[in-house]
Design a protein around this motif. Structure first.
Motif, mmCIF file in Angstrom:
data_model
loop_
_atom_site.group_PDB
_atom_site.id
_atom_site.type_symbol
_atom_site.label_atom_id
_atom_site.label_comp_id
_atom_site.label_asym_id
_atom_site.label_seq_id
_atom_site.Cartn_x
_atom_site.Cartn_y
_atom_site.Cartn_z
ATOM 1 N N PRO A 1 5.043 -3.099 14.545
ATOM 2 C CA PRO A 1 3.671 -2.676 14.287
ATOM 3 C C PRO A 1 3.378 -1.296 14.854
ATOM 4 O O PRO A 1 3.577 -1.043 16.041
ATOM 5 N N GLU A 2 2.954 -0.369 14.016
ATOM 6 C CA GLU A 2 2.464 0.949 14.422
ATOM 7 C C GLU A 2 3.346 1.621 15.477
ATOM 8 O O GLU A 2 2.973 1.764 16.637
ATOM 9 N N VAL A 3 4.525 2.032 15.071
ATOM 10 C CA VAL A 3 5.374 2.819 15.967
ATOM 11 C C VAL A 3 4.807 4.239 16.008
ATOM 12 O O VAL A 3 4.936 4.990 15.048
ATOM 13 N N ARG A 4 4.182 4.589 17.115
ATOM 14 C CA ARG A 4 3.533 5.893 17.226
ATOM 15 C C ARG A 4 4.521 7.013 17.497
ATOM 16 O O ARG A 4 4.274 8.165 17.151
ATOM 17 N N LEU A 5 5.631 6.668 18.146
ATOM 18 C CA LEU A 5 6.578 7.690 18.565
ATOM 19 C C LEU A 5 7.992 7.143 18.513
ATOM 20 O O LEU A 5 8.262 6.051 19.007
ATOM 21 N N VAL A 6 8.900 7.895 17.895
ATOM 22 C CA VAL A 6 10.337 7.622 17.963
ATOM 23 C C VAL A 6 10.962 8.731 18.794
ATOM 24 O O VAL A 6 10.753 9.920 18.515
ATOM 25 N N ILE A 7 11.718 8.364 19.830
ATOM 26 C CA ILE A 7 12.399 9.345 20.679
ATOM 27 C C ILE A 7 13.902 9.213 20.481
ATOM 28 O O ILE A 7 14.469 8.134 20.676
ATOM 29 N N HIS A 8 14.540 10.307 20.089
ATOM 30 C CA HIS A 8 15.997 10.363 20.029
ATOM 31 C C HIS A 8 16.476 10.866 21.387
ATOM 32 O O HIS A 8 16.609 12.070 21.607
ATOM 33 N N ARG A 53 11.336 4.574 11.499
ATOM 34 C CA ARG A 53 10.595 3.513 12.193
ATOM 35 C C ARG A 53 9.132 3.911 12.386
ATOM 36 O O ARG A 53 8.291 3.057 12.653
ATOM 37 N N THR A 54 8.802 5.187 12.290
ATOM 38 C CA THR A 54 7.423 5.626 12.468
ATOM 39 C C THR A 54 6.883 6.171 11.151
ATOM 40 O O THR A 54 7.629 6.361 10.191
ATOM 41 N N ALA A 55 5.579 6.400 11.107
ATOM 42 C CA ALA A 55 4.902 6.931 9.911
ATOM 43 C C ALA A 55 5.180 6.051 8.696
ATOM 44 O O ALA A 55 5.532 6.527 7.625
ATOM 45 N N ARG A 56 4.982 4.753 8.852
ATOM 46 C CA ARG A 56 5.235 3.798 7.777
ATOM 47 C C ARG A 56 3.931 3.342 7.138
ATOM 48 O O ARG A 56 2.903 3.288 7.786
ATOM 49 N N ALA A 57 4.015 3.005 5.854
ATOM 50 C CA ALA A 57 2.867 2.445 5.124
ATOM 51 C C ALA A 57 1.627 3.307 5.267
ATOM 52 O O ALA A 57 0.523 2.794 5.454
ATOM 53 N N GLY A 58 1.801 4.632 5.178
ATOM 54 C CA GLY A 58 0.666 5.542 5.211
ATOM 55 C C GLY A 58 0.167 5.921 6.585
ATOM 56 O O GLY A 58 -0.750 6.724 6.715
ATOM 57 N N ARG A 59 0.742 5.353 7.656
ATOM 58 C CA ARG A 59 0.311 5.717 9.010
ATOM 59 C C ARG A 59 0.947 7.027 9.442
ATOM 60 O O ARG A 59 1.916 7.485 8.863
ATOM 61 N N LYS A 60 0.409 7.623 10.492
ATOM 62 C CA LYS A 60 0.982 8.820 11.088
ATOM 63 C C LYS A 60 1.907 8.432 12.228
ATOM 64 O O LYS A 60 1.861 7.319 12.729
ATOM 65 N N GLN A 86 0.853 -1.170 0.000
ATOM 66 C CA GLN A 86 0.000 0.000 0.000
ATOM 67 C C GLN A 86 0.894 1.227 0.000
ATOM 68 O O GLN A 86 1.763 1.363 0.838
ATOM 69 N N PRO A 87 0.737 2.177 -0.937
ATOM 70 C CA PRO A 87 1.676 3.275 -1.051
ATOM 71 C C PRO A 87 1.787 4.065 0.226
ATOM 72 O O PRO A 87 0.811 4.469 0.819
ATOM 73 N N SER A 88 3.021 4.283 0.684
ATOM 74 C CA SER A 88 3.262 5.138 1.833
ATOM 75 C C SER A 88 3.647 6.520 1.365
ATOM 76 O O SER A 88 3.863 7.405 2.155
ATOM 77 N N GLN A 89 3.745 6.704 0.026
ATOM 78 C CA GLN A 89 4.002 7.990 -0.570
ATOM 79 C C GLN A 89 2.976 8.190 -1.658
ATOM 80 O O GLN A 89 2.377 7.255 -2.157
ATOM 81 N N SER A 90 2.780 9.398 -2.039
ATOM 82 C CA SER A 90 1.883 9.650 -3.148
ATOM 83 C C SER A 90 2.403 8.953 -4.388
ATOM 84 O O SER A 90 3.594 8.921 -4.644
ATOM 85 N N PRO A 91 1.479 8.381 -5.233
ATOM 86 C CA PRO A 91 1.939 7.753 -6.464
ATOM 87 C C PRO A 91 2.669 8.733 -7.366
ATOM 88 O O PRO A 91 3.370 8.335 -8.275
ATOM 89 N N THR A 92 2.490 10.028 -7.134
ATOM 90 C CA THR A 92 3.152 11.028 -7.953
ATOM 91 C C THR A 92 4.437 11.510 -7.329
ATOM 92 O O THR A 92 5.020 12.488 -7.758
ATOM 93 N N ALA A 93 4.915 10.827 -6.280
ATOM 94 C CA ALA A 93 6.194 11.209 -5.675
ATOM 95 C C ALA A 93 7.273 11.206 -6.742
ATOM 96 O O ALA A 93 7.293 10.340 -7.605
ATOM 97 N N PRO A 94 8.168 12.216 -6.721
ATOM 98 C CA PRO A 94 9.170 12.298 -7.776
ATOM 99 C C PRO A 94 10.081 11.094 -7.811
ATOM 100 O O PRO A 94 10.639 10.686 -6.801
ATOM 101 N N ASP A 122 5.936 11.679 6.427
ATOM 102 C CA ASP A 122 4.558 11.781 6.900
ATOM 103 C C ASP A 122 4.471 11.979 8.413
ATOM 104 O O ASP A 122 3.376 12.123 8.955
ATOM 105 N N ALA A 123 5.603 11.950 9.105
ATOM 106 C CA ALA A 123 5.601 12.099 10.565
ATOM 107 C C ALA A 123 5.621 13.573 10.961
ATOM 108 O O ALA A 123 5.990 14.450 10.176
ATOM 109 N N ASP A 124 5.226 13.840 12.206
ATOM 110 C CA ASP A 124 5.445 15.150 12.808
ATOM 111 C C ASP A 124 6.825 15.126 13.443
ATOM 112 O O ASP A 124 7.149 14.216 14.212
ATOM 113 N N HIS A 125 7.642 16.124 13.131
ATOM 114 C CA HIS A 125 9.025 16.168 13.620
ATOM 115 C C HIS A 125 9.149 17.276 14.663
ATOM 116 O O HIS A 125 8.994 18.461 14.345
#
Length: 500
Positions: A362-369, A385-392, A11-19, A264-267
């Motif tokens: 599965p569904e890594v909601r948060l990555v902490i550095h 590790r987060t925001a994979r396969a279209g998830r936030k 399932q696209p995790s990026q827009s099909p029009t990604a460069p 797709d993640a919030d940084h």
């Protein structure tokens, strides 16, 4: 059968029009949606069935037809974009690595930097109907023979693969297809010699075998520094470059570094102090896991800090099972840790950068550095590790004063889409504080891997884990948008890799 892994999700995790930038022999080409002409054209029309009816991701749509046509390919795309299927499907669609073989005489060889990634790729290959086994550290010679004998696909780590080649147990004469997964790591200082020896042995054994076969080579990674790319191309025949990058990087010069990432993640970034660091981390984890499901990954720079902080977080979060993961753990403990996370029995992973590359959770909601990454490439892989396969998801840097100088160096080279909003505090750098933390050895703006400047730590880089750097406090969250290893190991500039 469609693989379940997020890392290989179709399932696209990026827009099909990604460069998608495609280059062959140094010349840019237009990204065509149609398969290239050639003897495999009919097969190219059928490969979509291996995705179970799902739409190919941009990297799959670009790389699979090129690989089916028999070309060597260097693929760079963000983490979670489906690169594993992009390099497995071309083999499976042609029936390569599907049948059982005699002994350890594979048709497909996939080289990965870590044991965990090797197991994961092996499992995806099996889901595609391929006969697959692994050769890694952490298992006995008898277990290795049971695991790898008769398999058309072998996935392994460089050190163990090289050992078995030298012992004559692993025969590469029947090889048709080789993949370097996380190729930038495999061609870095810690692995360069072994990978060069493996590829040279493969080429020699294939050439000596009856028939006129050519060895096809694919390399895939989320990051590909320019100097490593130059090294990689010395192994390949007129490789086609396929770069699937964030929109801001659509026009990428041939010589520039490519950095994908969790766009797709919030940084976000929180400035805090050393004394408050664990409390801030526990608060963020508690909030991220307020609802059932999901997990959090906390990255640290050293093995000892992983163990220490995992215990501290377990005390601060008695309602959660906190699992450490680092290179000194034996293989059974590492596999048990990954099993607990995938089953949902544990929802907090504290790890070195061993968990930064390719490992699917599965569904890594948060990555902490909790410690700043040593390089921009390491930061990109961690954040992926987060925001994979279209998830936030959320990618959070906890910045203590001692690591501000290193963070400024890393931030400057991150893609714009992966940069947290700047804060006034992070630019206030006290040189005395940086030196106290040991950052004086890595001056801002200097490459971590200048030739002739290996430290004793770098010289002892682990073969199986590749090596990494060293250790990473309460504030307000800022708003955010994201040569050839020839066996001699002395080709081209290389980034230093330290133990982890």
């Amino acid at each position: 059968m469609t693989p379940k892994s997020d890392r290989t999700a179709s399932q696209p995790s990026q827009s099909p029009t990604a460069p998608v930038s495609r280059r062959q022999g140094g010349r840019d080409q237009q990204s065509a949606g149609n398969p290239p002409p050639g003897p495999q054209a009919s097969t190219a029309q059928d490969w979509h069935a291996l995705l179970g009816g799902r739409t190919p991701t941009p990297v799959q749509a670009a790389a699979v037809p090129a690989l089916l046509a028999g070309r060597d390919v260097i693929t760079t795309a963000r983490t979670g974009s489906g690169k594993t299927l992009a390099f497995l499907i071309p083999a499976a669609a042609r029936g390569i690595g599907v049948r059982a073989v005699s002994g350890m005489r594979p048709e497909v060889l996939i080289v990965t930097p870590t044991r965990e990634l090797a197991v994961q790729v092996r499992d995806v290959a099996r889901e595609l109907g391929m006969t697959a086994g692994r050769i890694t550290g952490g298992i006995t010679p008898a277990q290795t023979r049971r695991e790898a004998s008769g398999k058309g696909v072998i996935v392994g780590t460089p050190g163990r693969l090289k050992d078995l080649i030298n012992q004559g147990e692993l025969n590469l004469a029947a090889l048709r297809y080789v993949v370097l997964d996380e190729a930038d790591e495999l061609l870095s200082l810690g692995f360069l010699r072994d990978v060069g020896d493996i590829l040279r042995a493969a080429q020699q054994q294939v050439q000596a075998a009856p028939g006129d076969r050519k060895l096809q080579l694919a390399m895939a990674s989320a990051t590909f520094p320019a100097e490593i790319r130059a090294v990689a191309e010395r192994f390949m025949r007129h490789p086609e470059r396929i770069d699937v990058a964030p929109a801001q990087q659509a026009d990428i010069p041939q010589q520039q570094d490519i950095l994908g990432g969790a766009t797709d993640a919030d940084h976000l970034l929180i400035n805090t102090g050393r004394e408050e660091l664990m409390d801030v981390a526990a608060e963020q984890i508690r909030e991220a896991l307020r609802n059932p499901g999901g997990c959090v990954v906390v990255f640290c720079r050293t093995k000892s800090s992983v163990q220490r902080r995992a215990k501290q977080l377990a005390t601060l979060l008695p309602e959660e099972t906190v699992s450490p993961l680092e290179g000194n753990m034996d293989q059974k403990k590492r596999e048990r840790t990954m099993g607990l996370l995938r089953e949902g029995a544990s929802r907090v992973l504290v790890a070195t950068d061993i968990a930064g590359r390719g490992i699917d959770l599965p569904e890594v909601r948060l990555v902490i550095h909790m410690d700043v990454a040593a390089t921009p490439e390491d930061h990109v892989h961690r954040s992926g590790r987060t925001a994979r396969a279209g998830r936030k998801g959320v990618n959070l840097v906890l910045l203590i004063p001692e690591q501000r100088a290193l963070w400024q160096t890393v931030r400057r080279r991150l893609p714009e889409a992966l940069r947290p909003a700047p804060t006034p505090e992070e630019g206030q750098i006290d040189p005395a504080i940086q030196q106290k933390q040991g950052q004086g050895r890595t001056q801002p703006g200097r490459s971590l891997g200048q030739p002739g400047q290996q430290t004793s730590t770098q010289k002892g880089a682990m073969k199986e884990q590749g090596g990494r750097p060293r250790e990473s406090r309460k504030g307000k969250v800022g708003a955010a948008p994201t040569s050839a290893g020839t066996g001699a190991g002395r080709v081209g500039p290389q980034r230093a890799r330290r133990r982890r």
